[in-house]
Design a protein around this motif. Structure first.
Motif, PDB file in Angstrom:
ATOM      1  N   ARG A 170       1.042  -0.847  -0.401  1.00  0.00           N
ATOM      2  CA  ARG A 170      -0.423   0.044  -0.090  1.00  0.00           C
ATOM      3  C   ARG A 170       0.947   1.130  -0.105  1.00  0.00           C
ATOM      4  O   ARG A 170       0.337   2.331  -0.614  1.00  0.00           O
ATOM      5  N   VAL A 171       1.943   1.200   1.127  1.00  0.00           N
ATOM      6  CA  VAL A 171       2.801   2.266   1.357  1.00  0.00           C
ATOM      7  C   VAL A 171       3.655   2.257  -0.368  1.00  0.00           C
ATOM      8  O   VAL A 171       3.203   3.545  -0.866  1.00  0.00           O
ATOM      9  N   PHE A 172       3.931   1.701  -0.776  1.00  0.00           N
ATOM     10  CA  PHE A 172       4.726   1.448  -2.807  1.00  0.00           C
ATOM     11  C   PHE A 172       3.249   2.025  -3.587  1.00  0.00           C
ATOM     12  O   PHE A 172       3.910   3.324  -4.074  1.00  0.00           O
ATOM     13  N   LEU A 173       2.174   1.363  -3.323  1.00  0.00           N
ATOM     14  CA  LEU A 173       1.689   2.306  -4.630  1.00  0.00           C
ATOM     15  C   LEU A 173       0.743   3.606  -4.276  1.00  0.00           C
ATOM     16  O   LEU A 173       0.329   4.414  -5.467  1.00  0.00           O
ATOM     17  N   GLN A 174       0.733   3.678  -2.992  1.00  0.00           N
ATOM     18  CA  GLN A 174       0.024   5.231  -2.947  1.00  0.00           C
ATOM     19  C   GLN A 174       0.593   5.935  -3.141  1.00  0.00           C
ATOM     20  O   GLN A 174       0.456   7.337  -3.050  1.00  0.00           O
ATOM     21  N   SER A 175       1.875   5.849  -2.934  1.00  0.00           N
ATOM     22  CA  SER A 175       2.982   7.426  -3.293  1.00  0.00           C
ATOM     23  C   SER A 175       2.863   6.629  -4.712  1.00  0.00           C
ATOM     24  O   SER A 175       3.239   8.254  -5.321  1.00  0.00           O
ATOM     25  N   ILE A 176       2.536   6.395  -4.963  1.00  0.00           N
ATOM     26  CA  ILE A 176       2.762   6.106  -7.198  1.00  0.00           C
ATOM     27  C   ILE A 176       1.650   6.715  -7.839  1.00  0.00           C
ATOM     28  O   ILE A 176       1.428   8.414  -8.110  1.00  0.00           O
ATOM     29  N   LEU A 177       0.603   6.369  -7.215  1.00  0.00           N
ATOM     30  CA  LEU A 177      -0.931   6.937  -6.943  1.00  0.00           C
ATOM     31  C   LEU A 177      -0.427   8.657  -6.862  1.00  0.00           C
ATOM     32  O   LEU A 177      -1.424   9.241  -7.692  1.00  0.00           O
ATOM     33  N   ASP A 178      -0.273   8.532  -5.630  1.00  0.00           N
ATOM     34  CA  ASP A 178      -0.375  10.772  -4.807  1.00  0.00           C
ATOM     35  C   ASP A 178       0.178  11.272  -5.818  1.00  0.00           C
ATOM     36  O   ASP A 178       0.102  11.983  -6.467  1.00  0.00           O
ATOM     37  N   LYS A 179       1.502  10.366  -6.416  1.00  0.00           N
ATOM     38  CA  LYS A 179       2.600  11.441  -6.833  1.00  0.00           C
ATOM     39  C   LYS A 179       2.289  11.610  -8.472  1.00  0.00           C
ATOM     40  O   LYS A 179       2.135  12.859  -9.242  1.00  0.00           O
ATOM     41  N   LYS A 180       1.487  10.744  -9.467  1.00  0.00           N
ATOM     42  CA  LYS A 180       0.628  11.253 -10.609  1.00  0.00           C
ATOM     43  C   LYS A 180      -0.918  11.977 -10.064  1.00  0.00           C
ATOM     44  O   LYS A 180      -1.771  11.538 -11.363  1.00  0.00           O
ATOM     45  N   GLY A 181      -1.101  13.000  -9.472  1.00  0.00           N
ATOM     46  CA  GLY A 181      -2.048  13.062  -8.881  1.00  0.00           C
ATOM     47  C   GLY A 181      -3.581  12.256  -9.473  1.00  0.00           C
ATOM     48  O   GLY A 181      -4.518  12.988  -9.596  1.00  0.00           O
ATOM     49  N   ILE A 182      -3.910  10.850  -8.331  1.00  0.00           N
ATOM     50  CA  ILE A 182      -4.856  10.544  -8.478  1.00  0.00           C
ATOM     51  C   ILE A 182      -5.612   9.922  -7.317  1.00  0.00           C
ATOM     52  O   ILE A 182      -4.326   9.783  -6.313  1.00  0.00           O
ATOM     53  N   GLU A 184      -6.855   7.933  -4.887  1.00  0.00           N
ATOM     54  CA  GLU A 184      -7.488   7.402  -4.390  1.00  0.00           C
ATOM     55  C   GLU A 184      -6.876   6.985  -3.764  1.00  0.00           C
ATOM     56  O   GLU A 184      -5.566   7.091  -3.063  1.00  0.00           O
ATOM     57  N   THR A 185      -7.822   6.327  -1.997  1.00  0.00           N
ATOM     58  CA  THR A 185      -6.808   5.983  -0.522  1.00  0.00           C
ATOM     59  C   THR A 185      -7.120   4.372  -0.853  1.00  0.00           C
ATOM     60  O   THR A 185      -7.888   4.646  -0.826  1.00  0.00           O
ATOM     61  N   LEU A 186      -6.025   4.071  -1.036  1.00  0.00           N
ATOM     62  CA  LEU A 186      -6.115   2.493  -0.448  1.00  0.00           C
ATOM     63  C   LEU A 186      -6.480   2.219   0.646  1.00  0.00           C
ATOM     64  O   LEU A 186      -6.220   3.068   1.763  1.00  0.00           O
ATOM     65  N   PRO A 187      -7.535   1.112   0.200  1.00  0.00           N
ATOM     66  CA  PRO A 187      -8.230   1.100   2.370  1.00  0.00           C
ATOM     67  C   PRO A 187      -6.495  -0.113   2.965  1.00  0.00           C
ATOM     68  O   PRO A 187      -5.368  -0.592   1.940  1.00  0.00           O
ATOM     69  N   VAL A 188      -6.393   0.341   4.421  1.00  0.00           N
ATOM     70  CA  VAL A 188      -5.403  -0.070   4.854  1.00  0.00           C
ATOM     71  C   VAL A 188      -5.855  -1.143   5.904  1.00  0.00           C
ATOM     72  O   VAL A 188      -7.098  -1.730   6.681  1.00  0.00           O
ATOM     73  N   ARG A 189      -5.242  -2.147   5.912  1.00  0.00           N
ATOM     74  CA  ARG A 189      -5.525  -3.507   6.298  1.00  0.00           C
ATOM     75  C   ARG A 189      -5.383  -3.168   7.541  1.00  0.00           C
ATOM     76  O   ARG A 189      -3.758  -3.269   8.078  1.00  0.00           O
ATOM     77  N   GLU A 190      -5.923  -3.546   8.839  1.00  0.00           N
ATOM     78  CA  GLU A 190      -5.432  -3.254  10.364  1.00  0.00           C
ATOM     79  C   GLU A 190      -4.843  -4.447  10.556  1.00  0.00           C
ATOM     80  O   GLU A 190      -5.283  -5.761  10.837  1.00  0.00           O
ATOM     81  N   PRO A 191      -3.824  -4.369  11.404  1.00  0.00           N
ATOM     82  CA  PRO A 191      -3.129  -5.217  11.988  1.00  0.00           C
ATOM     83  C   PRO A 191      -4.311  -6.729  13.166  1.00  0.00           C
ATOM     84  O   PRO A 191      -4.600  -5.833  13.593  1.00  0.00           O
ATOM     85  N   ALA A 192      -4.148  -7.907  12.661  1.00  0.00           N
ATOM     86  CA  ALA A 192      -5.061  -8.601  13.451  1.00  0.00           C
ATOM     87  C   ALA A 192      -4.342  -8.542  14.707  1.00  0.00           C
ATOM     88  O   ALA A 192      -3.217  -8.337  14.766  1.00  0.00           O
ATOM     89  N   PRO A 193      -5.015  -8.831  15.537  1.00  0.00           N
ATOM     90  CA  PRO A 193      -4.571  -8.971  17.223  1.00  0.00           C
ATOM     91  C   PRO A 193      -3.524  -9.925  17.152  1.00  0.00           C
ATOM     92  O   PRO A 193      -3.366 -10.634  17.081  1.00  0.00           O
ATOM     93  N   THR A 194      -1.908  -9.610  17.884  1.00  0.00           N
ATOM     94  CA  THR A 194      -1.789 -10.489  18.918  1.00  0.00           C
ATOM     95  C   THR A 194      -1.887 -11.813  19.291  1.00  0.00           C
ATOM     96  O   THR A 194      -2.659 -10.732  20.283  1.00  0.00           O
ATOM     97  N   VAL A 195      -2.083 -13.043  19.125  1.00  0.00           N
ATOM     98  CA  VAL A 195      -2.631 -14.321  20.283  1.00  0.00           C
ATOM     99  C   VAL A 195      -1.301 -14.123  20.734  1.00  0.00           C
ATOM    100  O   VAL A 195      -0.335 -14.789  20.828  1.00  0.00           O
ATOM    101  N   ARG A 196      -1.739 -14.255  22.005  1.00  0.00           N
ATOM    102  CA  ARG A 196      -0.614 -14.831  23.115  1.00  0.00           C
ATOM    103  C   ARG A 196      -0.280 -16.118  22.944  1.00  0.00           C
ATOM    104  O   ARG A 196      -1.107 -17.342  23.012  1.00  0.00           O
ATOM    105  N   PRO A 197       0.822 -16.841  23.177  1.00  0.00           N
ATOM    106  CA  PRO A 197       1.330 -18.383  22.712  1.00  0.00           C
ATOM    107  C   PRO A 197       0.478 -19.196  23.550  1.00  0.00           C
ATOM    108  O   PRO A 197       0.824 -19.070  24.737  1.00  0.00           O
ATOM    109  N   THR A 198      -0.156 -20.448  23.715  1.00  0.00           N
ATOM    110  CA  THR A 198      -0.363 -20.813  24.885  1.00  0.00           C
ATOM    111  C   THR A 198       0.670 -23.021  24.677  1.00  0.00           C
ATOM    112  O   THR A 198       0.605 -23.386  25.210  1.00  0.00           O
ATOM    113  N   VAL A 199       1.584 -22.496  23.412  1.00  0.00           N
ATOM    114  CA  VAL A 199       2.715 -23.767  23.898  1.00  0.00           C
ATOM    115  C   VAL A 199       3.567 -23.075  25.340  1.00  0.00           C
ATOM    116  O   VAL A 199       3.602 -22.097  25.570  1.00  0.00           O
ATOM    117  N   VAL A 200       3.922 -24.130  25.225  1.00  0.00           N
ATOM    118  CA  VAL A 200       4.555 -24.179  26.773  1.00  0.00           C
ATOM    119  C   VAL A 200       5.856 -23.529  25.929  1.00  0.00           C
ATOM    120  O   VAL A 200       6.247 -23.152  24.892  1.00  0.00           O
TER     121      VAL A 200
END
Lengths: 326, 202
Positions: A170-182, A184-200
């Motif tokens: 997204r960072v890569f493509l958005q900078s190109i779109l911005d430079k070309k004056g397009i 369009e705001t690309l959607p941002v994927r929210e990071p998945a919540p960190t899951v604590r490991p249950t293994v030993v």
């Protein structure tokens, strides 16, 4: 020599050059013959021959124009594409050659096949992000920014790429779109919540996804740089150190990047710049802009060629090899 | 340098036919494809555009048998001769092991020959290669056209123009008829293998 014999000789040579495919040389002979026919029209009096020569000149000019206008980057046969993919990948590591082969297809203008190869490479974890970026680059090179954005959205909607990879893309493509004056705001994927490991403990395994920071810190590179260390460069600022434009600073967008070689398109109107940036010229003062940071560095003009057809006909395509960044 | 696969015990050598547009590079490869069938190991691949001009390259794979247990494979390429395909010529030249420079004997192509040789010199330099050191053979093509009354450059003139400093082996040829094509290729292969042996320490 007798005028008639001389004209006959010129016409015979013209025909022979034409049969050799030397159209400009043939044209030159016909033009000379035509001039002589006109000059000595009263003596020779062969108007039909003059008309015939004029017709040949017209046909040859049309043929030369047609050949000059033929596309430089036509799609070639699948067999030829296979040769490009297999024989124009020179990486020492065998596993890197698949990616390099696909990039070679791009360099020979075989975009559709290259995109198919990149899509396949997305199935391999080590190439996923590079392949995705190269698909975007193909769309950008083809001036199909809508397709690039649509492709990003497709990846966004499915689970092919991780949140971290999507964000890098997204960072890569958005900078190109911005430079070309397009706009369009690309959607941002929210990071998945960190899951604590249950293994030993001590097994060194986490069953949850490890969330990396969105932008990794860029390592400062000292001297020689390898293909792997190069980050995406979106534009460059070059200070000219010789020629009539000495001291002038120019900024250009990067149209394509393959490892440490970046490609710029220089407008035909900028004659001074085209003349100054000769092949082999060392560029000591270059600012490389990536979507995330700016670096100083050096490069060398790797190749320069005139674009002979398409919407950018007459402009120049310039490859710069990045030598140092700091 | 040649591509050496120690596991498969294979050595791949790349010979590139260079020269100005319409000088007969593709005709050379076509003749080799037809004539050296025992050595040819695959199809000839061409990428032609309008007017029979090479767009990217021609490709012909050949096998030369074994040397010291290594299977020696040869790949012949041509470059596009037209001036505008400069970037493609450079790409095709990458990792070249041996070169055939095909010059056009027609007097009207004298300048084009010289410019193309200069272009080759520059492109090799950019890959860190020297035109004086790389295995190189010159071929003065289209000698047969003298019969048709087209002004040709004398052999001596071509030697003086192109080979005064290089002192490379040179051959008169008519690629259309096949004259000189085999001699040119065989000499280039000989020089390339000699250089390969040196590299391999054989």
């Amino acid at each position: 020599m007798d005028i008639k014999k001389e004209i006959k000789s010129l016409l015979r040579h013209a025909e022979l050059y034409k049969s050799q495919g030397l159209l400009n040389e043939a044209l030159e002979q016909y033009i000379q013959a035509g001039r002589m026919l006109k000059k000595h029209a009263a003596r020779i009096g062969n108007t039909k021959l003059l008309q015939a020569v004029a017709g040949r000149i017209r046909d040859l000019k049309a043929e030369i124009a047609r050949i000059d206008a033929s596309p430089d980057m036509s799609e070639v046969t699948e067999k030829a594409q296979n040769i490009i993919k297999e024989k124009f990948a020179f990486a020492e590591k065998e596993e890197s050659r698949d990616l390099e082969g696909a990039v070679a297809l791009v360099r020979f203008g075989q975009f559709e096949r290259a995109m198919r190869e990149f899509r396949q490479l997305m199935g391999r974890e080590e190439f996923k992000l590079d392949a995705a970026k190269n698909i975007i680059r193909c769309h950008v090179t083809l001036d199909a920014l809508d397709d690039a954005a649509a492709q990003y959205r497709e990846w966004f909607d499915n689970e092919v790429l991780s949140a971290e990879e999507l964000n890098k893309l997204r960072v890569f493509l958005q900078s190109i779109l911005d430079k070309k004056g397009i706009r369009e705001t690309l959607p941002v994927r929210e990071p998945a919540p960190t899951v604590r490991p249950t293994v030993v403990e001590d097994q060194g395994v986490m069953d949850g996804e490890i969330i990396m920071p969105e932008l990794v810190e860029v390592e400062v590179v000292g001297e020689e740089i390898s293909e792997e260390e190069i980050i995406d460069i979106s534009s460059v600022e070059i200070t000219l150190e010789e020629g009539p434009g000495k001291g002038r600073t120019v900024e250009y967008d990067v149209s394509f990047q393959s490892g440490r070689v970046i490609n710029l398109l220089i407008s035909s109107s900028d004659k001074t710049l085209i003349e100054t940036l000769r092949t082999g010229l060392e560029l000591k003062k270059v600012h490389f802009y990536s979507p995330i940071a700016m670096f100083n560095g050096e490069g060398v003009v790797f190749s320069k060629s005139r674009i002979e057809s398409g919407p950018k006909q007459g402009d120049y395509s310039l490859d710069i090899q990045i030598q140092h960044i700091r | 340098m040649a591509n050496i696969n120690l596991k498969k015990r294979e050595v791949e050598c790349k010979i590139v036919y260079y020269g100005p547009g319409r000088c007969g590079k593709t005709t050379n490869i076509e003749y080799i494809f037809k004539t050296f069938q025992k050595q040819v190991t695959g199809d000839m691949i061409t990428t032609e555009t309008d007017g029979d001009r090479t767009l990217f390259f021609d490709f012909l794979p050949m096998g030369l048998g074994k040397i010291r247990g290594y299977d020696i494979r040869l790949q012949l390429y041509t470059v596009p001769g037209q001036v505008k395909y400069s970037a493609t010529r450079k790409m095709v030249l990458r990792e070249v092991d041996g070169l055939v420079f095909v010059a056009d004997s027609l007097a009207v192509r004298r300048k084009k020959n010289i410019l193309s040789l200069k272009d080759l010199h520059e492109n090799l330099k950019e890959y860190g290669l020297s035109i004086f050191k790389i295995p190189l053979v010159l071929q003065y093509n289209k000698r047969d056209l003298a019969e048709q009354g087209i002004p040709l450059m004398p052999y001596k003139t071509m030697e003086r123009d192109l080979n005064r400093q290089l002192k490379a082996p040179s051959f008169p040829a008519s690629a259309v008829k096949g004259d000189g094509v085999g001699d040119t290729l065989k000499t280039c292969i000989k020089l390339t293998l000699k250089s390969l042996k040196k590299q391999m320490g054989w």
